[in-house]
Design a protein around this motif. Sequence first.
Motif, PDB file in Angstrom:
ATOM      1  N   VAL A   1      -9.015  -7.802  -1.484  1.00 10.13           N
ATOM      2  CA  VAL A   1      -8.856  -7.612   0.215  1.00 10.13           C
ATOM      3  C   VAL A   1      -7.513  -8.087   0.198  1.00 10.13           C
ATOM      4  CG1 VAL A   1      -9.370  -8.107   2.297  1.00 10.13           C
ATOM      5  CG2 VAL A   1     -11.240  -7.687   0.436  1.00 10.13           C
ATOM      6  N   PRO A   2      -6.329  -7.416   0.783  1.00  9.26           N
ATOM      7  CA  PRO A   2      -5.321  -7.930   0.804  1.00  9.26           C
ATOM      8  C   PRO A   2      -5.212  -9.237   1.891  1.00  9.26           C
ATOM      9  CG  PRO A   2      -5.135  -5.717   1.205  1.00  9.26           C
ATOM     10  CD  PRO A   2      -6.661  -6.045   1.155  1.00  9.26           C
ATOM     11  N   ALA A   3      -4.406 -10.193   1.372  1.00 10.08           N
ATOM     12  CA  ALA A   3      -4.126 -11.409   2.136  1.00 10.08           C
ATOM     13  C   ALA A   3      -3.294 -10.997   3.498  1.00 10.08           C
ATOM     14  CB  ALA A   3      -3.579 -12.499   1.433  1.00 10.08           C
ATOM     15  N   ALA A   4      -3.274 -11.972   4.325  1.00  6.49           N
ATOM     16  CA  ALA A   4      -2.426 -11.708   5.631  1.00  6.49           C
ATOM     17  C   ALA A   4      -1.298 -11.109   5.490  1.00  6.49           C
ATOM     18  CB  ALA A   4      -2.481 -13.111   6.382  1.00  6.49           C
ATOM     19  N   ALA A   5      -0.405 -11.475   4.466  1.00  5.97           N
ATOM     20  CA  ALA A   5       0.866 -10.944   4.107  1.00  5.97           C
ATOM     21  C   ALA A   5       0.838  -9.460   3.884  1.00  5.97           C
ATOM     22  CB  ALA A   5       1.515 -11.766   3.053  1.00  5.97           C
ATOM     23  N   GLY A   6      -0.554  -9.133   3.391  1.00  2.48           N
ATOM     24  CA  GLY A   6      -0.398  -7.715   2.807  1.00  2.48           C
ATOM     25  C   GLY A   6      -0.399  -6.466   3.752  1.00  2.48           C
ATOM     26  N   ILE A   7      -1.075  -6.712   4.928  1.00  2.00           N
ATOM     27  CA  ILE A   7      -1.114  -5.576   5.676  1.00  2.00           C
ATOM     28  C   ILE A   7      -0.903  -5.859   7.006  1.00  2.00           C
ATOM     29  CG2 ILE A   7      -2.651  -4.062   4.104  1.00  2.00           C
ATOM     30  CD1 ILE A   7      -4.921  -5.101   5.847  1.00  2.00           C
ATOM     31  N   GLY A   8      -0.458  -6.863   7.442  1.00  2.00           N
ATOM     32  CA  GLY A   8      -0.020  -7.228   8.922  1.00  2.00           C
ATOM     33  C   GLY A   8       1.093  -6.407   9.368  1.00  2.00           C
ATOM     34  N   ALA A   9       1.491  -6.196  10.483  1.00  2.00           N
ATOM     35  CA  ALA A   9       2.599  -5.560  11.069  1.00  2.00           C
ATOM     36  C   ALA A   9       3.993  -6.138  10.627  1.00  2.00           C
ATOM     37  CB  ALA A   9       2.520  -5.339  12.698  1.00  2.00           C
ATOM     38  N   THR A  10       4.004  -7.398  10.853  1.00  2.00           N
ATOM     39  CA  THR A  10       5.249  -7.786  10.316  1.00  2.00           C
ATOM     40  C   THR A  10       5.216  -8.631   9.057  1.00  2.00           C
ATOM     41  OG1 THR A  10       4.796  -9.798  11.492  1.00  2.00           O
ATOM     42  CG2 THR A  10       5.819  -8.146  12.573  1.00  2.00           C
ATOM     43  N   ALA A  11       4.199  -8.145   8.092  1.00  8.25           N
ATOM     44  CA  ALA A  11       3.883  -8.828   6.789  1.00  8.25           C
ATOM     45  C   ALA A  11       5.000  -8.515   5.807  1.00  8.25           C
ATOM     46  CB  ALA A  11       2.539  -8.593   6.210  1.00  8.25           C
ATOM     47  N   ALA A  12       5.200  -9.529   4.685  1.00  9.19           N
ATOM     48  CA  ALA A  12       5.902  -9.408   3.646  1.00  9.19           C
ATOM     49  C   ALA A  12       5.083  -8.217   2.747  1.00  9.19           C
ATOM     50  CB  ALA A  12       6.224 -10.660   2.937  1.00  9.19           C
ATOM     51  N   THR A  13       5.837  -7.788   1.917  1.00  6.29           N
ATOM     52  CA  THR A  13       5.402  -6.897   0.768  1.00  6.29           C
ATOM     53  C   THR A  13       4.326  -7.832  -0.051  1.00  6.29           C
ATOM     54  OG1 THR A  13       7.144  -5.701   0.415  1.00  6.29           O
ATOM     55  CG2 THR A  13       5.396  -5.569  -1.320  1.00  6.29           C
ATOM     56  N   PRO A  14       2.887  -7.417  -0.197  1.00 10.00           N
ATOM     57  CA  PRO A  14       1.831  -8.084  -0.996  1.00 10.00           C
ATOM     58  C   PRO A  14       2.220  -8.068  -2.435  1.00 10.00           C
ATOM     59  CG  PRO A  14       0.889  -5.986  -0.445  1.00 10.00           C
ATOM     60  CD  PRO A  14       2.438  -6.177   0.196  1.00 10.00           C
ATOM     61  N   SER A  15       1.885  -9.094  -3.139  1.00  6.80           N
ATOM     62  CA  SER A  15       1.955  -9.465  -4.436  1.00  6.80           C
ATOM     63  C   SER A  15       0.628  -9.144  -5.352  1.00  6.80           C
ATOM     64  CB  SER A  15       2.648 -10.629  -4.926  1.00  6.80           C
ATOM     65  OG  SER A  15       1.632 -11.624  -4.762  1.00  6.80           O
TER      66      SER A  15
ATOM     67  N   PHE B   1       1.651  -3.491  -4.290  1.00 10.78           N
ATOM     68  CA  PHE B   1       2.705  -3.464  -3.266  1.00 10.78           C
ATOM     69  C   PHE B   1       2.151  -2.700  -1.982  1.00 10.78           C
ATOM     70  CE2 PHE B   1       5.559  -3.186  -7.077  1.00 10.78           C
ATOM     71  CZ  PHE B   1       6.385  -4.300  -6.803  1.00 10.78           C
ATOM     72  N   GLY B   2       0.901  -2.332  -2.157  1.00 10.62           N
ATOM     73  CA  GLY B   2       0.381  -1.950  -1.059  1.00 10.62           C
ATOM     74  C   GLY B   2      -1.016  -2.247  -0.739  1.00 10.62           C
ATOM     75  N   ALA B   3      -1.822  -1.500   0.128  1.00  8.74           N
ATOM     76  CA  ALA B   3      -3.278  -1.353   0.231  1.00  8.74           C
ATOM     77  C   ALA B   3      -3.757  -0.254   0.797  1.00  8.74           C
ATOM     78  CB  ALA B   3      -3.399  -2.582   1.444  1.00  8.74           C
ATOM     79  N   TYR B   4      -4.971  -0.006   0.694  1.00  8.71           N
ATOM     80  CA  TYR B   4      -5.802   1.351   0.887  1.00  8.71           C
ATOM     81  C   TYR B   4      -7.250   1.000   1.259  1.00  8.71           C
ATOM     82  CZ  TYR B   4      -8.094   1.032  -3.477  1.00  8.71           C
ATOM     83  OH  TYR B   4      -8.811   0.669  -4.818  1.00  8.71           O
ATOM     84  N   ASN B   5      -7.881   2.009   1.980  1.00 10.07           N
ATOM     85  CA  ASN B   5      -9.278   2.444   2.197  1.00 10.07           C
ATOM     86  C   ASN B   5      -9.659   3.726   1.925  1.00 10.07           C
ATOM     87  OD1 ASN B   5      -9.108  -0.260   4.255  1.00 10.07           O
ATOM     88  ND2 ASN B   5     -11.128   0.214   3.977  1.00 10.07           N
ATOM     89  N   HIS B   6     -10.669   3.897   1.245  1.00 12.40           N
ATOM     90  CA  HIS B   6     -11.237   5.384   0.760  1.00 12.40           C
ATOM     91  C   HIS B   6     -12.144   5.636   2.067  1.00 12.40           C
ATOM     92  CE1 HIS B   6      -8.701   5.658  -2.437  1.00 12.40           C
ATOM     93  NE2 HIS B   6      -9.511   5.197  -3.325  1.00 12.40           N
TER      94      HIS B   6
ATOM     95  N   TYR C   1      -3.282   4.872   3.042  1.00 10.91           N
ATOM     96  CA  TYR C   1      -2.595   4.197   2.057  1.00 10.91           C
ATOM     97  C   TYR C   1      -1.549   3.160   3.191  1.00 10.91           C
ATOM     98  CZ  TYR C   1      -4.488   4.863  -2.485  1.00 10.91           C
ATOM     99  OH  TYR C   1      -5.213   4.834  -3.563  1.00 10.91           O
ATOM    100  N   TRP C   2      -1.268   2.045   2.649  1.00 11.87           N
ATOM    101  CA  TRP C   2      -0.367   1.206   3.514  1.00 11.87           C
ATOM    102  C   TRP C   2       0.711   0.453   2.436  1.00 11.87           C
ATOM    103  CZ3 TRP C   2       1.133  -3.658   2.617  1.00 11.87           C
ATOM    104  CH2 TRP C   2       2.111  -4.249   3.497  1.00 11.87           C
ATOM    105  N   ALA C   3       1.837   0.584   2.713  1.00 11.43           N
ATOM    106  CA  ALA C   3       3.015  -0.195   1.994  1.00 11.43           C
ATOM    107  C   ALA C   3       4.288  -0.324   2.872  1.00 11.43           C
ATOM    108  CB  ALA C   3       3.430   0.632   0.611  1.00 11.43           C
ATOM    109  N   GLN C   4       4.905  -1.328   2.671  1.00  8.99           N
ATOM    110  CA  GLN C   4       6.143  -1.548   3.165  1.00  8.99           C
ATOM    111  C   GLN C   4       7.257  -0.618   2.450  1.00  8.99           C
ATOM    112  OE1 GLN C   4       6.816  -3.065   5.788  1.00  8.99           O
ATOM    113  NE2 GLN C   4       5.867  -5.161   6.024  1.00  8.99           N
TER     114      GLN C   4
END
Length: 423
Positions: free
Chosen positions: A5-19, A221-226, A240-243
């Motif tokens: 599950v992405p951390a806060a930085a992963g999918i927030g509106a102003t988050a940095a790219t997740p690692s 670099f991103g996150a997703y739900n199916h 799918y979400w990514a910066q």
Amino acid sequence: MTTAVPAAAGIGATAATPSATEPAAPAEQPTGSAPDTSVPESPDSTTSPDAQTSSPAESPGDAAVVPADPAGEVADPGDGEIQKRYESMSEQQRQAVGEPAGAEVVEDEGLRWQDFTHGRFYWTPETGVKVVHGSIYGRLLELGGHAELGVPITDEMTSSGGGRYSDFRTRDGVIHSAIYWSTRTGAHLVQGRILEHFREIGEDAGFGYPSTDTRTTPDGFGAYNHFLTPSGQREDASIYWAQPTGPNAVMGAIRDKWAATGWERGPLSYPTTDELSTSDGVGRYNEFNGDGTLPAAIVWSPQTAAHSVQGVIAQRYAELGGPDEFLGYPTTDELPTPDGRGRFNHFTGTGGASIYWTPQTGAHAVYGGIRARWSQLGWERSYLGYPVGEEHDIPQGRAAEFEGGFIEWHSDLGQVIDYPKRR
């Protein structure tokens, strides 16, 4: 794909790219029995979760109003509020949450909670008392409880498609998430920007039911739900979400084609649009990030199915009007030419149409009678080689130039002729 599950930085509106090193949530577990819809929902189930507040009867424990006890001592924030909420429930509602299964836990002045046999009651000064129970409660515990997802900001509510959900927010206010449940998919977490987009495009009534938790993509670099669409018989949609592309929905035949190319790790990379309608109303398409410089897309129609265009060919296709103009819909993915020099896509354009590309000649469209003659001669393996320019007007009709010669269509005689360049 991973189950992190992405951390806060992963999918927030102003988050940095997740690692790829972000903390992972526990792997998904089968959920318990279906939530009992008889447990009271928030006072106004038609308002947005963030706008909801408990009624005075449910949440008189606002931290700013602390009554004194008969001995004159000031009560601690939240004292007695969970018990009051429980006592205010009907017998049917109490059966849904069960009996107290432990003492009330006071974590600090801003958080109290108590376990019951089928759920948990939470109190904060901002939310009052909220209840999580059934399969949603079970999934909350599997995902790390309020230490990971934060506290519930709604009671369990009915979603647009008839499922159930509870909203959560981390105590620092950074990550908003929800656990959705349906009889078809069980209970799954939807988080951050993906949750926002899920609700923008119609939630489970319009888009479908989450069939996975929000996860980090394998490339980190991103996150997703199916999701399972309302009429689907299998998992057939995703967000799918990514910066910097943000969240975008992919579904059906276009999603299947994207999966066949390798998802976000393939040549198309991440989607940059939701699925869109072509202007003729016949087809559908998604645009993708491609190599980050040149465009890519998957285009679908009932007659042609879904096919990908990318790179310089996709750029030329868009310049010539895409599926709404004379080239029509792609009938192949981008393919290598037999001689190994170039790449091509075929299209439905009248009389047949193609775009051919090589590093030396660039990308050019060939169609109609001129294309038919080139095909008869052996395509790029003929003496003509590859097209080096677009079809254009001449006094007799139309013409196209190739590496080794020309093909002309003469409108007055209805003839198509070819001839080599003079050496």
